[in-house]
Design an enzyme around this catalytic site. Structure first.
Site, PDB file in Angstrom:
ATOM      1  N   HIS A 215      -8.414   2.657   4.190  1.00 36.19           N
ATOM      2  CA  HIS A 215      -7.720   2.017   4.983  1.00 36.19           C
ATOM      3  C   HIS A 215      -6.691   1.214   4.164  1.00 36.19           C
ATOM      4  O   HIS A 215      -5.502   1.226   4.444  1.00 36.19           O
ATOM      5  CB  HIS A 215      -8.314   0.745   5.841  1.00 36.19           C
ATOM      6  N   HIS A 257      -0.093  -0.550   1.558  1.00 37.17           N
ATOM      7  CA  HIS A 257       0.384  -1.814   0.746  1.00 37.17           C
ATOM      8  C   HIS A 257       0.518  -1.404  -0.888  1.00 37.17           C
ATOM      9  O   HIS A 257       0.461  -2.290  -1.767  1.00 37.17           O
ATOM     10  CB  HIS A 257      -0.472  -3.021   0.736  1.00 37.17           C
ATOM     11  N   LYS A 300       7.335   0.419   9.990  1.00 37.43           N
ATOM     12  CA  LYS A 300       6.433  -0.718   9.541  1.00 37.43           C
ATOM     13  C   LYS A 300       7.240  -1.904   9.294  1.00 37.43           C
ATOM     14  O   LYS A 300       8.380  -1.946   8.644  1.00 37.43           O
ATOM     15  CB  LYS A 300       6.192  -0.474   8.041  1.00 37.43           C
TER      16      LYS A 300
END
Length: 366
Positions: A215, A257, A300
């Site tokens: 994830h 990220h 995003k």
């Protein structure tokens, strides 16, 4: 007619409390949703209000507690120990437009050039980078169905953990957690890292289809590819493979990220950088950016990312914060500057003695 009396046992009437109010140092029970004794810090299963009800300010009642000052000190140590980070000459970025808070959601591309002007891809042949990139490739073939973890993939997980544990950074992190009585040996620490980060749980319809590593670092929404530019074979990305980006929820990207993955995808033209809303105060690497970007039609709004750090730095900081401050802001210091990381545990399933998997982790950008 005869009346029948039903005598219910305490277990039949039991409802698992989710608070530590009046429960401090209560013995462990597997029936409890969360726990309030000293061991809960070690197993990452304390109730959210554990520190409010069961620990005085500063956690001074326990030598094993991780105080705010401890976090500031160990994070500076890890920052100094990131010997595999990019040098200033290894990366050239072009942040271009800085969006105001009311502009981050408007999905407007205000930066015509890519974010990355140059990356020295020799970085990707360093052992921790190469083993990290190999892991990214494992999650691309199983989107929306139960993961079929092969023996090779398990070896790659073990290899990544073996390589990061060779670094001074991860050895310092283990020494800190060992001193705080979280782990009795490095072997126990590595075994827990493997469960915490790579253990599978269900984000969908009961299929065991996700893990914390997937994830946070790899994501589950994949974009098809035919190889070509940007896929670095020495680092483990092979022609014809696909790169996964991040989870997509309600038309927006969540997760994503990691700077290495962003760079590789941008180089392929899969990611379109729009703007940034935050540029950290660091004048060397690791740096922090808050990004706006588009990926294959998905947007995003704010994706905070370390730039130029090694894989073990990000992995280590997220691990530290998940163990010390699960579900809360974790306040650190890097090069004399403040930085906070948010982690969340996966609450719907556990491993071992009620331990929680890591669900997500990210830098909180102001």
């Amino acid at each position: 007619p005869r009346t029948t009396l039903l005598f219910l046992s305490p277990e039949d009437l039991y409802t698992a409390p989710d608070s530590c109010k009046g429960r401090c140092e209560e013995p462990y029970s597997k029936e409890d949703e969360c726990h309030c004794n000293a061991e809960c810090e070690r197993y990452h299963n304390c109730c959210e209000d554990y520190y409010r009800h069961c620990r005085p300010v500063g956690f001074s009642s326990s030598r094993d507690a991780i105080a705010d000052e401890d976090l500031l000190h160990i994070s500076e140590q890890l920052y100094e120990a990131d010997h595999n980070k990019a040098r200033p000459t290894d990366i050239a970025i072009n942040p271009q437009y800085q969006a105001s808070p009311d502009e981050t959601g408007d999905q407007e591309d205000r930066s015509p050039q890519p974010l990355y002007k140059y990356v020295n891809e020799e970085l990707f042949s360093k052992p921790t980078y190469a083993s990290f990139i190999k892991l990214l490739d494992n999650y691309q073939r199983a989107t929306g169905r139960e993961e079929d973890v092969t023996a090779e993939e398990l070896r790659e997980q073990d290899n990544f953990l073996k390589e990061v544990m060779k670094t001074e950074l991860m050895k310092k992190l283990f020494a800190f957690l060992h001193k705080k009585n979280r782990y009795g040996s490095e072997q126990e620490f590595v075994a827990d890292l493997k469960e915490m980060w790579f253990g599978l749980y269900s984000r969908g319809d009961g299929e065991q289809d996700s893990s914390g590593f997937e994830h946070i670092f790899s994501g589950r929404a994949c974009t098809g590819g035919t190889g070509g530019a940007g896929q670095h074979q020495a680092g483990g990305l092979t022609p014809g493979s696909r790169l996964c980006l991040g989870e997509v929820k309600k038309g927006k990207v969540s997760g994503f990220h990691n700077w290495i993955r962003f760079y590789l995808l941008e180089k392929q033209g899969i990611v379109n950088y729009f703007s940034h809303n935050f540029n950290g105060p660091w004048d060397t690497y690791p740096d922090v950016l808050g990004l706006q970007f588009n990926w294959d039609g998905f947007y995003k709004e704010v994706g905070s990312a370390f730039i130029g750090c090694s894989p073990e730095f990000e992995f280590g900081l997220y691990t530290l914060c998940f163990i010390a401050r699960p579900g809360r802001a974790c306040h650190l210091s890097l090069g004399g500057y403040s930085l906070s990381i948010q982690t969340y545990p996966w609450t719907k399933s556990t491993y071992g003695n009620g331990k929680k998997y890591i669900a997500t982790a990210y830098v909180i950008s102001p």
